[in-house]
Design a protein around this motif. Structure first.
Motif, PDB file in Angstrom:
ATOM      1  N   TYR A 372       0.865  -1.181   0.000  1.00 59.01           N
ATOM      2  CA  TYR A 372       0.000   0.000   0.000  1.00 59.01           C
ATOM      3  C   TYR A 372       0.900   1.230   0.000  1.00 59.01           C
ATOM      4  O   TYR A 372       1.925   1.254   0.687  1.00 59.01           O
ATOM      5  N   MET A 450      -4.755   4.109   4.046  1.00 51.91           N
ATOM      6  CA  MET A 450      -4.406   3.480   2.768  1.00 51.91           C
ATOM      7  C   MET A 450      -5.196   2.187   2.608  1.00 51.91           C
ATOM      8  O   MET A 450      -5.113   1.301   3.449  1.00 51.91           O
ATOM      9  N   THR A 452      -5.937   0.862  -0.943  1.00 50.40           N
ATOM     10  CA  THR A 452      -5.780   0.293  -2.277  1.00 50.40           C
ATOM     11  C   THR A 452      -4.391  -0.308  -2.450  1.00 50.40           C
ATOM     12  O   THR A 452      -3.377   0.367  -2.259  1.00 50.40           O
ATOM     13  N   LYS A 453      -4.338  -1.575  -2.826  1.00 48.98           N
ATOM     14  CA  LYS A 453      -3.055  -2.234  -3.077  1.00 48.98           C
ATOM     15  C   LYS A 453      -2.469  -1.722  -4.383  1.00 48.98           C
ATOM     16  O   LYS A 453      -3.191  -1.414  -5.326  1.00 48.98           O
TER      17      LYS A 453
END
Length: 464
Positions: A372, A450, A452-453
Motif C-alpha cells: 500500500y 491506505m 488500495t493495493k
C-alpha cells in the motif's frame, strides 16, 4: 579466589560502553571505564547529535522561503557557519558533562586514557592515568567505528570525513560528497540547505543500499529537484589542488571544481592497537570483533558490542546491547535485545523514517506480499508552492494480515515512524491499522487510511 581491581572494566566511553558500565554499577559491580578521546563517543561528538543540529539549521532556508506563501514578509537571510559550529560545540560540551555525571553518580571509576589489553584480565592505561595497570574479572570492548579514506591519488591529502566536517573553520561553497549511505545523503542536504553547491558522487546506481527501493528512488528524485547534483554510477579517480580550489576527476574524465571534498564511503571497527591480536581474540577481515549471541569473544571473559562488532550499527542498538549485557552479567536477568523491527531514520532532506522489512526482503522471506502506498504534497507546501512530495508505504503479509514494514520519506517521518515501530513490535495487522481513526489533518493519518493495493514502484530507476 583471585582478587581484581574491578568486577567489570569497559574500554570505550561511547553510548554502548557508558550504558553498560552505568547499569553494571547500579547492580552493585565495581566498574571502571576508559575513554581516550571524548565521552559519549561518535554519536554525541561527531555523529547523530551534532549531525541533527546541523540538519535542523539547514532546514531554515526552506522555511524562510515557505513563510512567504503564508503571508510572512521575511527579509533576505544569511547564515554564519562559525556561529553554528560554536553553538554546536557548546551543546556537545554540555552533553559530555552529562555523561561524566551519569557515570560518577553511578559510582563508576573513570579514566581519561587509552586502554590496551595486556592479558585476559589486565588493562594498560595511558594518558592522564599515568601509565598504570588495572585488573578486571570481566572486560567489555566497546570502541565503536572510525571513518576510512580510500587509497587514491590526492584523497588523503585533500579530502575530509564526517569527523572533520563538524569542525571546519569555513563551510565550503562548492562541495563534492562521496558516498551513498546515511552520512552522504544527510550531509548533502545539510550543506545544500546552508547555501553550498553540492555534488554527490556515488558508485552505485542508487543511494541508500539496504533501504526500501521506493524510498531510495523517491529520495534521490527529491534531492535532484532541490538542486543537489547526483553523479550516480560514478567514481572519483583523483583529487588535485588547483590554486585555492580542488579539481575532482571522475573515472570517466569529468572534472568537478570544488572547495571541499567529503568522503562518506564507510567506517571500520575501531579495533586496532587494543592488544586483541596478542590475546587471540577473533576478528573478521574488516577488523570487526567476532562475538556469540551473548556478546562473548573468543576469550571467555572478554565481551564486545556496538559498532566494533559491525553488525547493526545504530546508537540505540549499542545502548540496548550494553544494558542487556550488564543485566545478564550482574543483574540476574539474562537477556538479549531483539533485532527485529529496529526503526531507523535518515535525516536527509526530506527525511526518512523506516521500520520492519523492505518490500524486497518481505518477498524473499514471505513470498507474495501486499503493498500500500500514498504519494502526496504535504499540507505545509500547499500554500508555499514547493514541489516536494511525501511518500508513505506499508508492506503486509496477506496470509496473516500482519504489517511487515512501514516506510516514509517526508516531513516528520522519523517522529511518525517511531510510533509505528511500537505497533510492529506488537504484531499489528493491516486490519488494526484500518480500524485506527486518524488525526486530521496530518500526514500521519495516511498510514491508517491506505486501502488500495499497488504494484508499480513509486519511482523509476530503482535497480542497483
Amino acid at each position: 579466589m583471585v582478587s581484581y581491581d574491578f568486577d567489570y572494566f569497559v574500554i570505550g566511553g561511547g553510548s554502548g560502553g557508558v550504558r553498560s558500565a552505568r547499569i553494571a554499577a547500579q547492580h552493585g559491580a565495581r566498574v571502571g571505564i576508559a575513554e581516550e578521546r571524548y565521552w559519549g563517543g561518535t554519536c554525541v561528538n561527531v555523529g547523530c547529535v551534532p549531525k541533527k543540529l546541523l540538519a535542523m539549521a539547514s532546514h531554515f532556508a526552506a522555511d524562510f522561503e515557505d513563510a512567504a506563501g503564508f503571508g510572512w514578509t521575511v527579509p533576505a537571510a544569511s547564515h554564519d557557519w562559525a556561529t553554528l559550529i560554536a553553538r554546536k560545540d557548546a551543546e556537545i560540551g554540555r552533553l559530555n558533562g552529562i555523561y561524566r555525571t551519569l557515570l560518577t553518580n553511578a559510582g563508576v571509576t573513570m579514566f581519561d586514557a587509552r586502554a590496551v589489553l595486556v592479558d585476559a584480565h589486565t588493562i594498560q592505561l595511558g594518558g592522564d592515568a599515568g601509565g598504570k595497570r588495572v585488573t578486571a574479572d570481566r572486560i567489555l570492548v566497546a570502541t565503536g567505528g572510525w571513518p576510512v579514506l580510500p587509497d587514491r591519488p590526492g584523497v588523503k591529502e585533500h579530502a575530509f570525513t564526517s569527523n572533520e566536517a563538524f569542525h571546519l573553520e569555513r563551510m565550503p561553497q562548492r562541495i563534492v560528497i562521496v558516498g551513498g549511505g546515511y552520512i552522504a545523503v544527510e550531509f548533502a542536504g545539510i550543506f545544500h540547505g546552508l547555501g553550498a553547491e553540492v555534488t554527490l558522487v556515488h558508485r552505485g546506481a542508487m543511494v541508500l543500499r539496504g533501504f526500501d527501493d521506493d524510498l531510495r528512488g523517491h529520495l534521490a528524485a527529491e534531492m535532484g529537484k532541490s538542486g543537489i547534483t547526483l553523479r550516480l554510477s560514478a567514481e572519483i579517480d583523483r583529487i588535485d589542488k588547483v590554486g585555492h580550489a580542488l579539481a575532482v576527476t571522475l573515472a570517466g574524465g569529468e572534472v568537478i571544481a570544488a572547495d571541499g571534498v567529503m568522503y562518506c564511503t564507510g567506517r571500520k571497527p575501531n579495533s586496532t592497537g587494543l592488544g586483541l591480536e596478542d590475546l587471540g581474540i577473533a576478528r573478521d577481515a574488516d577488523g570487526a570483533i567476532i562475538v556469540d549471541d551473548q556478546y562473548r569473544t573468543s576469550v571467555s571473559n572478554i565481551y564486545a558490542l556496538g559498532d566494533v562488532t559491525d553488525r547493526l550499527n545504530l546508537t540505540p542498538v549499542a545502548i540496548a546491547e550494553g544494558h542487556a549485557l550488564a543485566d545478564t552479567l550482574f543483574g540476574g536477568r539474562p537477556r538479549v535485545p531483539s533485532y527485529e523491527n529496529v526503526a531507523t531514520a535518515v535525516f536527509s532532506n526530506p527525511p526518512i523514517g523506516t521500520v520492519g522489512l523492505t518490500e524486497a526482503a518481505a518477498r524473499q522471506r514471505h513470498g507474495a506480499v501486499d503493498v500500500y502506498r500514498a504519494l502526496f504534497r504535504p499540507m505545509r507546501h500547499t500554500l508555499s508552492g514547493r514541489d516536494e512530495r511525501t511518500l508513505m508505504k506499508l508492506v503486509v503479509d496477506p496470509k496473516t494480515d500482519r504489517v511487515l514494514g512501514c516506510h516514509m520519506v517526508g516531513i516528520d517521518a522519523p517522529e511518525i515512524v517511531q510510533g509505528l515501530a511500537i505497533a510492529l513490535t506488537c504484531g499489528a495487522t493491516k486490519a488494526q491499522f484500518d480500524a485506527t481513526i486518524g488525526i486530521h489533518p496530518t500526514a500521519a493519518e495516511e498510514f491508517v487510511t491506505m486501502r488500495t493495493k499497488v504494484e508499480a514502484p513509486a519511482s523509476p530507476g530503482l535497480a542497483e
